[in-house]
Structure formats: C-alpha cells, structure tokens
Design a protein around this motif. Structure first.
Motif, PDB file in Angstrom:
ATOM      1  N   LEU A 107       0.800  -1.234   0.000  1.00 17.62           N
ATOM      2  CA  LEU A 107       0.000   0.000   0.000  1.00 17.62           C
ATOM      3  C   LEU A 107       0.828   1.278   0.000  1.00 17.62           C
ATOM      4  CD1 LEU A 107      -3.020   1.060   0.490  1.00 17.62           C
ATOM      5  CD2 LEU A 107      -2.312   1.280   2.878  1.00 17.62           C
ATOM      6  N   ARG A 161      -2.361   8.177   4.563  1.00 19.79           N
ATOM      7  CA  ARG A 161      -2.848   7.065   3.736  1.00 19.79           C
ATOM      8  C   ARG A 161      -3.482   5.964   4.586  1.00 19.79           C
ATOM      9  NH1 ARG A 161      -2.871   6.646  -1.785  1.00 19.79           N
ATOM     10  NH2 ARG A 161      -0.664   7.168  -1.915  1.00 19.79           N
ATOM     11  N   LEU A 162      -2.887   5.740   5.768  1.00 20.44           N
ATOM     12  CA  LEU A 162      -3.228   4.525   6.511  1.00 20.44           C
ATOM     13  C   LEU A 162      -3.267   4.818   8.007  1.00 20.44           C
ATOM     14  CD1 LEU A 162      -3.276   1.269   6.645  1.00 20.44           C
ATOM     15  CD2 LEU A 162      -0.791   1.424   6.786  1.00 20.44           C
ATOM     16  N   TYR A 194      -6.981   4.145   4.504  1.00 25.19           N
ATOM     17  CA  TYR A 194      -6.928   2.694   4.620  1.00 25.19           C
ATOM     18  C   TYR A 194      -6.684   2.347   6.088  1.00 25.19           C
ATOM     19  CZ  TYR A 194      -7.015   2.321  -0.394  1.00 25.19           C
ATOM     20  OH  TYR A 194      -7.415   2.395  -1.694  1.00 25.19           O
ATOM     21  N   GLN A 223     -11.527  -0.705   2.329  1.00 25.60           N
ATOM     22  CA  GLN A 223     -10.377   0.029   2.878  1.00 25.60           C
ATOM     23  C   GLN A 223      -9.643  -0.736   3.974  1.00 25.60           C
ATOM     24  OE1 GLN A 223     -13.682   3.098   2.858  1.00 25.60           O
ATOM     25  NE2 GLN A 223     -12.051   4.187   3.915  1.00 25.60           N
ATOM     26  N   TRP A 250      -6.401  -4.480  -2.871  1.00 26.29           N
ATOM     27  CA  TRP A 250      -5.263  -4.472  -1.930  1.00 26.29           C
ATOM     28  C   TRP A 250      -4.616  -5.860  -1.901  1.00 26.29           C
ATOM     29  CZ3 TRP A 250      -5.944  -1.923   3.607  1.00 26.29           C
ATOM     30  CH2 TRP A 250      -4.681  -1.745   4.194  1.00 26.29           C
TER      31      TRP A 250
END
Ligand SMILES: Cc1ncc(COP(=O)(O)O)c(C=O)c1O
Length: 385
Positions: A107, A161-162, A194, A223, A250
C-alpha cells in the motif's frame, strides 16, 4: 568495501532479546517473554504427523491451502456474518508479522503518512519506514488508554494514507469498544483512509467483554485489511502461521509481494490447523483459561509494590510500580532481573519518545506453577530501588 548505510538506523537488539538473555544468565523467572509457556493440544501435533504421512510435504498454493482458507471463511461467517471470497480475499502468511509487513508494502508509497497509536507493537513502524512511509504517532491517553480523537484529527494531512489499530491491544490489554470501533470506521470512511486492524488476540477477552472486529463494518470493507495469528489462538507461536483478509485490489498487490518473498507457508501445519478448525468451539475455550491466569496475577499483586492497570484482553497485564527511584524503567527491569529473580518488560520501549510511566508488562501465558513463583518474586520487590 563499505556496507551501505542502514535502512533502519534506529533499530538495535530489541529489549525482548536483551531481557530474555539477562533472565537466562541470572536464572530469573521470565514473565517478559510474550509467548505461551505451556504445551499445545496433542491433537494438533497428531494432525501434523498425519499430514506428513499423508504426503502433504510439498508447496501449498501461494495463497494458502484451500481447506484452511475455507475454514477461515466459515469462521468469519459464523463470527461476523461476513462473506469473504476465499480465492481473492484471504491469504495465509508466515505469522501476523508477515501479513502486516506485506499489507504495508503493498500500500505505502514514499512520503505517505501512517497514523500509529503508542504504545504499539514493535513491527509496525519499521515496515512503514522501509517502504518510505512516515509514521505519525499519537499516544493513547494514559492510564485509561482511550483514543485521543482531537489529537487524531490534528494529525491528518493530504498525505495520510493509513491508520493501524490493534485490539485486543498489546501491551495495554485494552479491548476497543463497539463505540470506539464504529467511530474509527466512520472516521476512516470520512477521510478516505486505509486501515489495518491487527486482531491477533481476538479470542482472548475477559469479564464478558466481547472482541469487536473491523469485519463488522462492511461499509469500510474496501479500505480494511484484517490480520490474525494462529500462533496466538492455538498457543503455537513457533509455527509462525497467520492470515490476512482484505479487499481484492489491496490483496492483489499483497500477493504480488508475498509470492516473491515468502511464496507459500509450510503445508503440513496448514493442513493440521484446517482439520483442527473443523471443530469451531475450540477457540472459544481460550478466554476462560487466560482469565483465570489474569485473576491469579491481580490477586497476588495485592500485597506488592505494584498495582494493576485494568486489562480486558490479551495475555499481558500492565503493572504500575508505586515505588521511588532515580533509575529508568529499563534500568529497574534489569535490576529486578538480577536482584529479585523476575523479568518484566518496561513499557517505555513501546513508545517512540520512551515515555516512562513506571509501568511494566507482565506476560501471564505461563503454567500456574511458574506464574505463582514469578508472583512471589514480584512480592519481594520493594518501594525503593
Ligand atoms: C499485536 C501483535 N501483532 C502481531 C504479532 C505477531 O504475530 P505472529 O507471531 O503471528 O507474527 C504479535 C506477536 O506478539 C502481536 O503481539
């Protein structure tokens, strides 16, 4: 010839290795080590024998044995009423650590920001940094370990992002409530982030407190990567088997990395677990066994220089030292190993800023006899050091 600069310049020998070596040198009871000190079910061992005799000794499919992914699919259906596609969404891994490492690798692009809660399990940050990501830390509120929602909002940027969560949580024993999980799911959806949900202690919760899985929140299924470990559930950490469940996009990228790194995990052990999981009541027996051990620890602490912080899950108990000393928690843990014959893990090592709350992690996944001996040693620790 000079070796190129380290990609992980801040990573040295972990405190777990240091403390375990010190415990061995001084014959201390090691309540620091985070793995079970009792045997696994003999039936699992028999299953491995049988698998080998039946000829399950060659490469399993890259994604994992179909029979095992089927059992996982059934389990997710039974527990969370969710249908996952076992061909495209579930992958067997070399423990949860590899699942986490590969999910991050699939990712994270250079410069991406990842939100981590401290204290945190130690494999998250290095995996992010190796992929060029930037860790944004936020401390769970001490001593309740509640989520600091305002601070969390302050960390958001265009590069976020995460976010990674862990429930039941190592090292605090916190179990995220339904409200907290729902709020996190809403937050992740609102900000289009995510999420990796590390649920390796899913079957170890106490006092009737249920584990809440991110699998329950279908609205963020595109996600979310869910991560699990057979090592934790079946007391077989040395088998190094776990799995990841995620959305197809993913998981496709995940598998591109998995196939050239691990390719596939060992076959007879996968077969053994798939057979074992046919009886789905097995993992339901784990919490009462661990709760009795947690209660033993709390009871024995009563007359000591420590008090427990409330813990609702995992096989760890945090204990607060009420004494006084100019020594750091790391120095105290070493001193007690040498002088008091018991080893604990100082929790400052779980914080990026080495926050020293005078709190130590005790692992109670031990035989009662060893646990009782350990608690007697703890009772011998005074209020001065
Ligand atoms: C929170 C957490 N996540 C992941 C792992 C890694 O699990 P495994 O041994 O299956 O790689 C551990 C192991 O201690 C853990 O405590």
């Amino acid at each position: 010839m000079d070796f190129p600069p380290s990609k992980l310049p801040h990573v040295g020998t972990t405190i777990f290795t240091v403390m375990s070596q010190l415990a061995a040198e001084h014959g201390a009871i090691n309540l620091g080590q985070g793995f079970p000190g009792f045997p696994i079910d003999a039936e699992l061992i028999e299953n491995v024998h049988q698998a080998m005799k039946l000829g399950f000794n060659q490469y399993a499919p890259m994604t994992g044995l179909t029979s095992l992914r089927e059992q996982i699919g059934l389990k997710m259906q039974r527990l969370w009423n969710r249908e996952f596609n076992i061909q495209t969404q579930i992958n067997i891994t070399a423990g949860a650590s590899q699942a986490i490492f590969t999910a991050i690798g699939a990712l994270i692009q250079p410069g991406d920001e990842v939100i981590l809660f401290a204290p945190a399990y130690d494999c998250y940050a290095p995996a992010i940094e190796l992929n060029g990501g930037v860790v944004k830390w936020v401390n769970l509120q001490y001593p309740s370990f509640e989520i600091p929602w305002d601070a969390l909002n302050g960390l958001l940027s265009k590069k976020t992002r995460l976010v990674m969560i862990n429930t039941p949580h190592n090292p605090t024993g916190k179990v995220w409530s339904l409200d907290e999980m729902k709020r996190m799911a809403d937050w992740v959806r609102l900000h289009q982030l995510y999420l990796i949900s590390d649920e390796v202690y899913e079957h170890i919760t106490f006092d009737g407190r249920p584990h809440v899985s991110m699998a329950q929140f279908e609205e963020i299924s595109e996600q979310t990567m869910l991560v699990y470990s057979f090592g934790k559930t079946f007391h077989a950490t040395g088998w190094k088997l776990g799995y990841a469940i995620g959305p197809e996009q993913w998981m496709t990228e995940f598998r591109k990395q998995h196939q050239f790194n691990v390719f596939t995990c060992n076959t007879p052990f996968q077969w053994a677990i798939a057979e074992y999981m046919k009886d789905h009541t097995r993992y339901q027996k784990i919490s009462p066994m661990y709760q009795a051990k947690r209660d033993l620890v709390v009871r024995e602490l009563f007359a000591s220089a420590f008090e427990n912080l409330p813990a609702a899950g995992t096989y760890f108990q945090l204990i607060f030292w009420k004494g006084e000393s100019s020594l750091s928690d790391v120095e105290l843990a070493k001193k007690w190993t040498i002088e008091n014959g018991v080893t604990l893990i100082p929790t400052s090592v779980f914080y990026p800023d080495q926050k020293d709350n005078r709190v130590f992690r005790l692992c109670f996944a031990k035989e009662n006899e060893e646990l009782e001996r350990g608690m007697r040693q703890i009772a011998g620790i005074g209020l001065k050091a």
